[in-house]
Design an enzyme around this catalytic site. Structure first.
Site, PDB file in Angstrom:
ATOM      1  N   TRP A  31       0.894  -1.152   0.018  1.00  0.00           N
ATOM      2  CA  TRP A  31       0.044   0.120   0.023  1.00  0.00           C
ATOM      3  C   TRP A  31       0.909   1.191  -0.036  1.00  0.00           C
ATOM      4  CZ3 TRP A  31      -4.621   2.570   0.758  1.00  0.00           C
ATOM      5  CH2 TRP A  31      -6.070   1.827   0.614  1.00  0.00           C
ATOM      6  N   PHE A  66      -1.457  -3.607   7.763  1.00  0.00           N
ATOM      7  CA  PHE A  66      -2.082  -4.752   8.649  1.00  0.00           C
ATOM      8  C   PHE A  66      -1.180  -5.875   8.639  1.00  0.00           C
ATOM      9  CE2 PHE A  66      -4.918  -5.320  12.228  1.00  0.00           C
ATOM     10  CZ  PHE A  66      -5.043  -6.715  11.978  1.00  0.00           C
ATOM     11  N   GLU A  67      -0.776  -6.345   7.346  1.00  0.00           N
ATOM     12  CA  GLU A  67      -0.278  -7.570   7.001  1.00  0.00           C
ATOM     13  C   GLU A  67       1.326  -7.719   7.738  1.00  0.00           C
ATOM     14  OE1 GLU A  67      -2.356  -6.351   4.854  1.00  0.00           O
ATOM     15  OE2 GLU A  67      -3.629  -7.725   5.556  1.00  0.00           O
ATOM     16  N   VAL A  89       0.683   4.455   6.246  1.00  0.00           N
ATOM     17  CA  VAL A  89      -0.940   4.469   6.283  1.00  0.00           C
ATOM     18  C   VAL A  89      -1.194   5.977   6.318  1.00  0.00           C
ATOM     19  CG1 VAL A  89      -2.776   3.836   7.884  1.00  0.00           C
ATOM     20  CG2 VAL A  89      -0.663   2.665   8.195  1.00  0.00           C
ATOM     21  N   ILE A  90      -2.218   6.225   5.426  1.00  0.00           N
ATOM     22  CA  ILE A  90      -2.445   7.730   5.235  1.00  0.00           C
ATOM     23  C   ILE A  90      -4.073   7.912   5.423  1.00  0.00           C
ATOM     24  CG2 ILE A  90      -2.992   9.662   3.571  1.00  0.00           C
ATOM     25  CD1 ILE A  90      -0.460   8.440   2.158  1.00  0.00           C
ATOM     26  N   GLU A  93     -11.332   8.704   4.438  1.00  0.00           N
ATOM     27  CA  GLU A  93     -12.525   9.304   4.867  1.00  0.00           C
ATOM     28  C   GLU A  93     -13.338   8.815   6.201  1.00  0.00           C
ATOM     29  OE1 GLU A  93     -14.042  10.037   0.170  1.00  0.00           O
ATOM     30  OE2 GLU A  93     -15.192   8.663   1.686  1.00  0.00           O
ATOM     31  N   THR A  94     -12.679   7.485   6.410  1.00  0.00           N
ATOM     32  CA  THR A  94     -13.487   6.992   7.493  1.00  0.00           C
ATOM     33  C   THR A  94     -12.213   6.712   8.646  1.00  0.00           C
ATOM     34  OG1 THR A  94     -12.734   4.835   6.822  1.00  0.00           O
ATOM     35  CG2 THR A  94     -14.721   5.683   5.880  1.00  0.00           C
ATOM     36  N   HIS A  96     -11.261   3.897   9.412  1.00  0.00           N
ATOM     37  CA  HIS A  96     -10.110   2.736   9.041  1.00  0.00           C
ATOM     38  C   HIS A  96      -8.794   3.221   9.484  1.00  0.00           C
ATOM     39  CE1 HIS A  96      -8.608  -0.587   6.408  1.00  0.00           C
ATOM     40  NE2 HIS A  96      -9.208  -1.224   7.426  1.00  0.00           N
TER      41      HIS A  96
HETATM   42  N1  LIG Z   1      -5.638   2.350   4.054  1.00  0.00           N
HETATM   43  C1  LIG Z   1      -4.222   1.617   3.947  1.00  0.00           C
HETATM   44  C2  LIG Z   1      -4.234   0.182   4.203  1.00  0.00           C
HETATM   45  N2  LIG Z   1      -5.170  -0.399   4.314  1.00  0.00           N
HETATM   46  C3  LIG Z   1      -5.136  -1.926   4.117  1.00  0.00           C
HETATM   47  C4  LIG Z   1      -4.721  -2.711   5.391  1.00  0.00           C
HETATM   48  O1  LIG Z   1      -3.368  -2.359   5.884  1.00  0.00           O
HETATM   49  C5  LIG Z   1      -4.945  -4.095   5.260  1.00  0.00           C
HETATM   50  O2  LIG Z   1      -4.024  -4.422   4.072  1.00  0.00           O
HETATM   51  C6  LIG Z   1      -6.303  -4.342   4.711  1.00  0.00           C
HETATM   52  O3  LIG Z   1      -7.286  -3.834   5.764  1.00  0.00           O
HETATM   53  C7  LIG Z   1      -6.588  -6.167   4.726  1.00  0.00           C
HETATM   54  O4  LIG Z   1      -6.160  -6.832   5.821  1.00  0.00           O
HETATM   55  N3  LIG Z   1      -3.098  -0.238   4.576  1.00  0.00           N
HETATM   56  C8  LIG Z   1      -1.917   0.666   4.467  1.00  0.00           C
HETATM   57  O5  LIG Z   1      -0.657   0.048   4.619  1.00  0.00           O
HETATM   58  N4  LIG Z   1      -1.890   1.994   4.250  1.00  0.00           N
HETATM   59  C9  LIG Z   1      -3.139   2.447   3.848  1.00  0.00           C
HETATM   60  O6  LIG Z   1      -3.152   3.824   3.809  1.00  0.00           O
HETATM   61  C1  LIG Z   2      -5.921   3.677   6.336  1.00  0.00           C
HETATM   62  C2  LIG Z   2      -7.066   3.401   5.095  1.00  0.00           C
HETATM   63  O1  LIG Z   2      -7.603   2.255   5.241  1.00  0.00           O
HETATM   64  C3  LIG Z   2      -7.648   4.530   4.684  1.00  0.00           C
HETATM   65  O2  LIG Z   2      -6.609   4.947   3.710  1.00  0.00           O
HETATM   66  C4  LIG Z   2      -8.789   3.873   3.742  1.00  0.00           C
HETATM   67  O3  LIG Z   2      -9.272   5.099   3.402  1.00  0.00           O
HETATM   68  P1  LIG Z   2     -11.106   5.364   3.591  1.00  0.00           P
HETATM   69  O4  LIG Z   2     -11.046   5.462   4.885  1.00  0.00           O
HETATM   70  O5  LIG Z   2     -11.469   6.484   2.659  1.00  0.00           O
HETATM   71  O6  LIG Z   2     -11.562   4.099   3.211  1.00  0.00           O
END
Ligand SMILES: Nc1c(NC[C@H](O)[C@H](O)[C@H](O)CO)[nH]c(=O)[nH]c1=O
Ligand SMILES: CC(=O)[C@@H](O)COP(=O)(O)O
Length: 160
Positions: A31, A66-67, A89-90, A93-94, A96
Site C-alpha cells: 500500500w 496490517f499484514e 498509512v494515510i 474518509e473513515t 479505518h
Molecule cells: N488504507 C491503508 C491500508 N489499508 C489496508 C490494510 O493495511 C490491510 O491490508 C487490509 O485491511 C486487509 O487486511 N494499508 C496501508 O498500509 N496503508 C493505508 O493507507
Molecule cells: C488507512 C485506510 O485504510 C484508509 O486510507 C482507507 O481510506 P477510507 O477511510 O477513505 O476508506
C-alpha cells in the site's frame, strides 16, 4: 522533538555498531508503494553503509500495513537478528485509518514482547501523502534510514 526539527536521515556512524555479522529481515507493505519503496531504499542503504552484507538482508512484500504483523512474525522464524516493518498509512474518509494504525502498533509491540527478535516500527501514520513523501526521502529525510540504524543498534543489544 517533532520530525520538523530533526532530519530523519542523519546519523553518526561512530555511534553505530558494524553490521557485518548481523542478518536482517525487512517486511514492506505494498500500500502506498511510492512511499514504502522510498523507506525500503533508505533502510537498505543505511544497513549496507554500516557494514551489512546484501546477502544478509531478506526482503518480503505484504499487501498492507496490517499484514506487517504476520509477515514480521514469519520473518522472525528466518533466524534474523532484527526485523524492520515498513508501511505507510494515510488518513482517508473513515475511521479505518485509526484501526489499522492501532492494530499495527499493538501487533508489532506484541512481537517485541513475545519474541527474542527486535521488530523495528517503520510505519508512517500520516494525514496526507505529502507528509509521507516528506518523510521517505523528502525534506524531512527518510524514516527508513532511521529504522535501519535502529535495527543495527537493537541487533547488537540483542546479542549482549
Ligand atoms: N488504507 C491503508 C491500508 N489499508 C489496508 C490494510 O493495511 C490491510 O491490508 C487490509 O485491511 C486487509 O487486511 N494499508 C496501508 O498500509 N496503508 C493505508 O493507507
Ligand atoms: C488507512 C485506510 O485504510 C484508509 O486510507 C482507507 O481510506 P477510507 O477511510 O477513505 O476508506
Amino acid at each position: 522533538m517533532a520530525t520538523a526539527n530533526h532530519n530523519l536521515s542523519h546519523y553518526d556512524k561512530n555511534t553505530v555498531p558494524n553490521a557485518k555479522d548481523f542478518r536482517f529481515g525487512i517486511v514492506v507493505s505494498e500500500w502506498n508503494d511510492t512511499v514504502t519503496n522510498g523507506l525500503l531504499k533508505g533502510a537498505q542503504e543505511a544497513l549496507i553503509d554500516c557494514g551489512a552484507l546484501p546477502e544478509n538482508i531478506i526482503t518480503w512484500g505484504v499487501p498492507g500495513s496490517f499484514e506487517l504483523i504476520y509477515g514480521s512474525k514469519k520473518m522472525i522464524e528466518q533466524t534474523v537478528d532484527a526485523v524492520i516493518a515498513i508501511g505507510c498509512v494515510i488518513q482517508g474518509e473513515t475511521k479505518h485509518f485509526d484501526f489499522v494504525c492501532e492494530g499495527v502498533t499493538h501487533g508489532i509491540k506484541a512481537l517485541n514482547l513475545n519474541s527474542d527478535t527486535p521488530v523495528i516500527f517503520c510505519v508512517l501514520t500520516d494525514n496526507t501523502m505529502q507528509q509521507s513523501l516528506d518523510r521517505s526521502g523528502g525534506k524531512h529525510g527518510n524514516k527508513g534510514t532511521e529504522a535501519g540504524i535502529a535495527a543495527i543498534k537493537m541487533a547488537e543489544l540483542r546479542g549482549r
